[in-house]
Design an enzyme around this catalytic site. Structure first.
Site, PDB file in Angstrom:
ATOM      1  N   ARG A 111      80.514  85.844   1.258  1.00 31.61           N
ATOM      2  CA  ARG A 111      81.600  84.846   1.302  1.00 31.61           C
ATOM      3  C   ARG A 111      81.121  83.420   1.043  1.00 31.61           C
ATOM      4  NH1 ARG A 111      82.655  88.334   5.370  1.00 31.61           N
ATOM      5  NH2 ARG A 111      84.350  89.778   4.899  1.00 31.61           N
ATOM      6  N   LYS A 133      83.532  74.191 -10.920  1.00 26.06           N
ATOM      7  CA  LYS A 133      84.288  75.332 -11.462  1.00 26.06           C
ATOM      8  C   LYS A 133      83.303  76.431 -11.817  1.00 26.06           C
ATOM      9  CE  LYS A 133      88.196  73.254 -13.897  1.00 26.06           C
ATOM     10  NZ  LYS A 133      88.774  73.218 -15.257  1.00 26.06           N
ATOM     11  N   GLU A 175      81.062  67.361 -26.633  1.00 25.58           N
ATOM     12  CA  GLU A 175      81.537  66.921 -25.314  1.00 25.58           C
ATOM     13  C   GLU A 175      81.119  65.471 -25.052  1.00 25.58           C
ATOM     14  OE1 GLU A 175      83.604  68.650 -23.604  1.00 25.58           O
ATOM     15  OE2 GLU A 175      83.285  70.735 -24.223  1.00 25.58           O
ATOM     16  N   LYS A 211      82.395  62.478 -15.298  1.00 26.55           N
ATOM     17  CA  LYS A 211      82.889  63.717 -14.712  1.00 26.55           C
ATOM     18  C   LYS A 211      82.855  63.636 -13.190  1.00 26.55           C
ATOM     19  CE  LYS A 211      83.369  68.603 -15.147  1.00 26.55           C
ATOM     20  NZ  LYS A 211      83.052  69.881 -15.763  1.00 26.55           N
ATOM     21  N   GLU A 221      91.960  69.826 -10.443  1.00 26.76           N
ATOM     22  CA  GLU A 221      92.655  69.670 -11.715  1.00 26.76           C
ATOM     23  C   GLU A 221      94.174  69.735 -11.588  1.00 26.76           C
ATOM     24  OE1 GLU A 221      90.971  71.797 -14.994  1.00 26.76           O
ATOM     25  OE2 GLU A 221      92.415  70.968 -16.392  1.00 26.76           O
ATOM     26  N   ARG A 225      91.850  65.107 -13.783  1.00 25.61           N
ATOM     27  CA  ARG A 225      90.845  65.991 -14.375  1.00 25.61           C
ATOM     28  C   ARG A 225      91.302  66.531 -15.735  1.00 25.61           C
ATOM     29  NH1 ARG A 225      86.778  69.969 -10.956  1.00 25.61           N
ATOM     30  NH2 ARG A 225      85.697  70.818 -12.742  1.00 25.61           N
ATOM     31  N   ASN A 229      90.092  67.341 -20.784  1.00 24.23           N
ATOM     32  CA  ASN A 229      90.514  68.249 -21.850  1.00 24.23           C
ATOM     33  C   ASN A 229      90.845  67.509 -23.140  1.00 24.23           C
ATOM     34  OD1 ASN A 229      90.290  70.629 -20.348  1.00 24.23           O
ATOM     35  ND2 ASN A 229      92.218  70.176 -19.326  1.00 24.23           N
ATOM     36  N   HIS A 232      90.753  69.181 -26.494  1.00 22.61           N
ATOM     37  CA  HIS A 232      90.572  70.607 -26.221  1.00 22.61           C
ATOM     38  C   HIS A 232      91.761  71.492 -26.594  1.00 22.61           C
ATOM     39  CE1 HIS A 232      86.856  69.508 -24.340  1.00 22.61           C
ATOM     40  NE2 HIS A 232      86.632  70.738 -23.921  1.00 22.61           N
ATOM     41  N   HIS A 236      90.784  74.838 -28.337  1.00 26.78           N
ATOM     42  CA  HIS A 236      91.024  76.184 -27.802  1.00 26.78           C
ATOM     43  C   HIS A 236      91.772  77.044 -28.813  1.00 26.78           C
ATOM     44  CE1 HIS A 236      90.552  74.491 -23.457  1.00 26.78           C
ATOM     45  NE2 HIS A 236      89.416  74.959 -23.926  1.00 26.78           N
ATOM     46  N   HIS A 252      81.912  75.748 -29.275  1.00 23.80           N
ATOM     47  CA  HIS A 252      82.963  75.057 -28.515  1.00 23.80           C
ATOM     48  C   HIS A 252      83.006  73.550 -28.803  1.00 23.80           C
ATOM     49  CE1 HIS A 252      85.662  73.967 -25.305  1.00 23.80           C
ATOM     50  NE2 HIS A 252      84.741  73.147 -24.813  1.00 23.80           N
TER      51      HIS A 252
HETATM   52  N1  LIG Z   1      82.386  75.387 -15.297  1.00 22.54           N
HETATM   53  C1  LIG Z   1      82.705  74.428 -16.125  1.00 22.54           C
HETATM   54  O1  LIG Z   1      83.240  73.370 -15.730  1.00 22.54           O
HETATM   55  C2  LIG Z   1      82.405  74.602 -17.573  1.00 22.54           C
HETATM   56  C3  LIG Z   1      82.480  73.508 -18.446  1.00 22.54           C
HETATM   57  C4  LIG Z   1      82.135  73.687 -19.780  1.00 22.54           C
HETATM   58  C5  LIG Z   1      81.737  74.947 -20.228  1.00 22.54           C
HETATM   59  N2  LIG Z   1      81.693  76.002 -19.369  1.00 22.54           N
HETATM   60  C6  LIG Z   1      81.269  77.332 -19.815  1.00 22.54           C
HETATM   61  O2  LIG Z   1      79.934  77.225 -20.297  1.00 22.54           O
HETATM   62  C7  LIG Z   1      79.724  78.214 -21.288  1.00 22.54           C
HETATM   63  C8  LIG Z   1      79.042  77.553 -22.458  1.00 22.54           C
HETATM   64  O3  LIG Z   1      77.818  76.998 -22.019  1.00 22.54           O
HETATM   65  P1  LIG Z   1      76.676  76.625 -23.042  1.00 22.54           P
HETATM   66  O4  LIG Z   1      77.255  75.908 -24.193  1.00 22.54           O
HETATM   67  O5  LIG Z   1      75.597  76.009 -22.271  1.00 22.54           O
HETATM   68  O6  LIG Z   1      76.261  78.044 -23.652  1.00 22.54           O
HETATM   69  P2  LIG Z   1      75.270  79.174 -23.098  1.00 22.54           P
HETATM   70  O7  LIG Z   1      75.117  79.126 -21.652  1.00 22.54           O
HETATM   71  O8  LIG Z   1      75.708  80.441 -23.717  1.00 22.54           O
HETATM   72  O9  LIG Z   1      73.886  78.731 -23.757  1.00 22.54           O
HETATM   73  C9  LIG Z   1      73.758  78.726 -25.160  1.00 22.54           C
HETATM   74  C10 LIG Z   1      72.480  79.451 -25.608  1.00 22.54           C
HETATM   75  O10 LIG Z   1      71.366  78.621 -25.346  1.00 22.54           O
HETATM   76  C11 LIG Z   1      70.376  79.353 -24.632  1.00 22.54           C
HETATM   77  N3  LIG Z   1      69.618  78.377 -23.866  1.00 22.54           N
HETATM   78  C12 LIG Z   1      69.941  77.810 -22.688  1.00 22.54           C
HETATM   79  N4  LIG Z   1      69.052  76.871 -22.368  1.00 22.54           N
HETATM   80  C13 LIG Z   1      68.130  76.852 -23.357  1.00 22.54           C
HETATM   81  C14 LIG Z   1      66.985  76.085 -23.600  1.00 22.54           C
HETATM   82  N5  LIG Z   1      66.593  75.110 -22.759  1.00 22.54           N
HETATM   83  N6  LIG Z   1      66.270  76.324 -24.722  1.00 22.54           N
HETATM   84  C15 LIG Z   1      66.681  77.266 -25.601  1.00 22.54           C
HETATM   85  N7  LIG Z   1      67.777  78.009 -25.429  1.00 22.54           N
HETATM   86  C16 LIG Z   1      68.491  77.800 -24.321  1.00 22.54           C
HETATM   87  C17 LIG Z   1      71.168  80.341 -23.847  1.00 22.54           C
HETATM   88  O11 LIG Z   1      70.383  81.419 -23.436  1.00 22.54           O
HETATM   89  C18 LIG Z   1      72.218  80.744 -24.871  1.00 22.54           C
HETATM   90  O12 LIG Z   1      71.683  81.660 -25.791  1.00 22.54           O
HETATM   91  C19 LIG Z   1      81.075  78.801 -21.620  1.00 22.54           C
HETATM   92  O13 LIG Z   1      81.179  80.081 -21.046  1.00 22.54           O
HETATM   93  C20 LIG Z   1      82.066  77.849 -20.986  1.00 22.54           C
HETATM   94  O14 LIG Z   1      83.236  78.500 -20.564  1.00 22.54           O
HETATM   95  C21 LIG Z   1      82.012  75.842 -18.058  1.00 22.54           C
HETATM   96 ZN   LIG Z   2      84.828  71.538 -23.437  1.00 21.54          ZN
END
Ligand SMILES: NC(=O)c1ccc[n+]([C@@H]2O[C@H](COP(=O)([O-])OP(=O)(O)OC[C@H]3O[C@@H](n4cnc5c(N)ncnc54)[C@H](O)[C@@H]3O)[C@@H](O)[C@H]2O)c1
Ligand SMILES: [Zn+2]
Length: 349
Positions: A111, A133, A175, A211, A221, A225, A229, A232, A236, A252
């Site tokens: 939990r 999130k 971003e 942020k 949100e 917040r 977006n 976005h 999307h 993205h």
């Molecule tokens: N929670 C939130 O507020 C929030 C906000 C934005 C995005 N997200 C989520 O984040 C995800 C996207 O994250 P992302 O863009 O970081 O992609 P990701 O986590 O898939 O990473 C991209 C690639 O880079 C690799 N990688 C990571 N660090 C590395 C490094 N230092 N050197 C080499 N390779 C590395 C990873 O293994 C992966 O292959 C999505 O699922 C999205 O929904 C969440």
């Molecule tokens: Zn985004």
């Protein structure tokens, strides 16, 4: 120089530490109750992690397809077998996929146990690891299951980004470009083009401050917040077309870049901003080498349908748009203006 940005959330407040080579601070960020740690990471992430005590490492599969309830179950079973207890800690080391999945596992296991994020992508450092999130996807859609679960701390080591592939940099820069047009608090002035003159640490710091302030004001949100977006809604829609096998191949943040151009042009069409301000958007995106054109072969009607379905547009067509008072949500945008803006960007009817 190391920067510390506090995220102010009452008794759930925490610090985001930003700098080059700051990984050695990790042990100090863990809760004092922790006797052991569960480090969650991915194969591509190769930074040295020392939690200053006993730990077990769990390696998630790569990519968006790793964001499943199955992955959360695997992790929680692993935590249990490793004897992770209530006072212990999960340490997420990776991009947004790792922090989203590990964060949700931490929110659910027993939990809720503490989590510390070590984001190693630019997207992670400026966005995903901050704000609490967490969640995973279902076959029915992205991020449909999750929880708000604030970390105990976030460690952004810019050195970890050195191994990041080009497209992942681009995604993060989309971003960062978005953040150039937003302000932490109403009435402040957005840096716009000036942000492109700052070094990477200053850019990351700006995005984190932004942020942090917005999340403190609106953790769940319901209001401010939504500004995060910006760009976005079209992004999307573009991602959805790509997922459905359509002619879109954008990370993205690249989709956000195109979405920012669309938002600026729509705002101009509605008389909210002038041509110079549109050019400033294009200039920031150009500086980061991001795409600014719609991919070819897209239909305005299809994009409109996806945008209307986007959960963040509420009931009518709501867009987050720039204007004389800065970026703000605008309800009741006419479909004809949206279609005309898309057409001007080269979409077919
Ligand atoms: N929670 C939130 O507020 C929030 C906000 C934005 C995005 N997200 C989520 O984040 C995800 C996207 O994250 P992302 O863009 O970081 O992609 P990701 O986590 O898939 O990473 C991209 C690639 O880079 C690799 N990688 C990571 N660090 C590395 C490094 N230092 N050197 C080499 N390779 C590395 C990873 O293994 C992966 O292959 C999505 O699922 C999205 O929904 C969440
Ligand atoms: Zn985004």
């Amino acid at each position: 120089v190391t920067t510390t940005v506090p995220v102010d959330l009452g008794d759930r407040s925490y610090d985001v530490v930003i700098g080059h080579g700051v990984l050695d601070r990790l042990a100090k960020m863990l809760p004092a109750t922790a006797r052991q740690a569960a480090v969650v990471t991915q194969a591509n992430v190769s930074c040295p992690i020392d939690v200053g005590g006993p730990s077990d490492t769990f390696v998630l599969p790569d990519g968006e397809q790793a964001k499943t309830l199955g992955a959360v179950e695997e992790l929680c079973r692993g935590f249990s077998r490793a004897g992770l207890g209530r006072g212990d800690v999960v340490v997420a080391v990776g991009g947004g996929v790792v922090t989203d999945v590990a964060g949700f596992a931490a929110a659910s296991y027993l939990r809720g146990v503490a989590v510390v994020h070590v984001p190693t992508t630019l997207v992670g450092q400026v966005d995903a690891a901050i704000g609490g999130k967490t969640g995973v996807n279902l076959p029915e859609g992205k991020n449909l299951v999750g929880a708000f679960w604030q970390p105990r701390g976030v460690l952004c080591d810019l050195q970890t980004l050195e191994t990041l592939p080009r497209r992942e940099w681009a995604s993060g820069r989309g971003e960062v470009a978005k953040c150039a047009f937003l302000v932490p608090r109403p009435g402040e002035v957005a840096p716009g083009n000036e942000l492109t003159q700052w070094d990477l640490q200053e850019q990351v710091e700006w995005c984190v401050r932004l942020k942090a302030a917005i999340v403190s004001a609106d953790e769940r949100e319901v209001g401010r917040r939504m500004l995060l977006n910006y760009g976005h809604t079209l992004a999307h829609a573009l991602e959805a077309v790509g997922l459905a096998g359509g002619p879109v191949d954008l990370r993205h943040g690249e989709a956000v870049a195109v979405g920012l151009v669309f938002s600026a042009r729509l705002a101009q069409r509605l008389g909210r901003i002038d041509e110079d301000r549109v050019r400033e958007h294009l200039s920031v995106l150009g500086h980061f080498g991001l795409p600014t054109d719609l991919p070819e072969g897209l239909h305005a009607a299809e994009l409109l349908e996806y945008m209307a379905r986007d959960k963040k547009t509420l009931h009518d067509l709501t867009f987050v748009l720039d204007g004389p008072d800065g970026v703000e949500p605008l309800r009741g945008v006419e479909e004809t203006d949206v279609v005309a803006t898309l057409a001007a960007m080269g979409a077919e009817p």
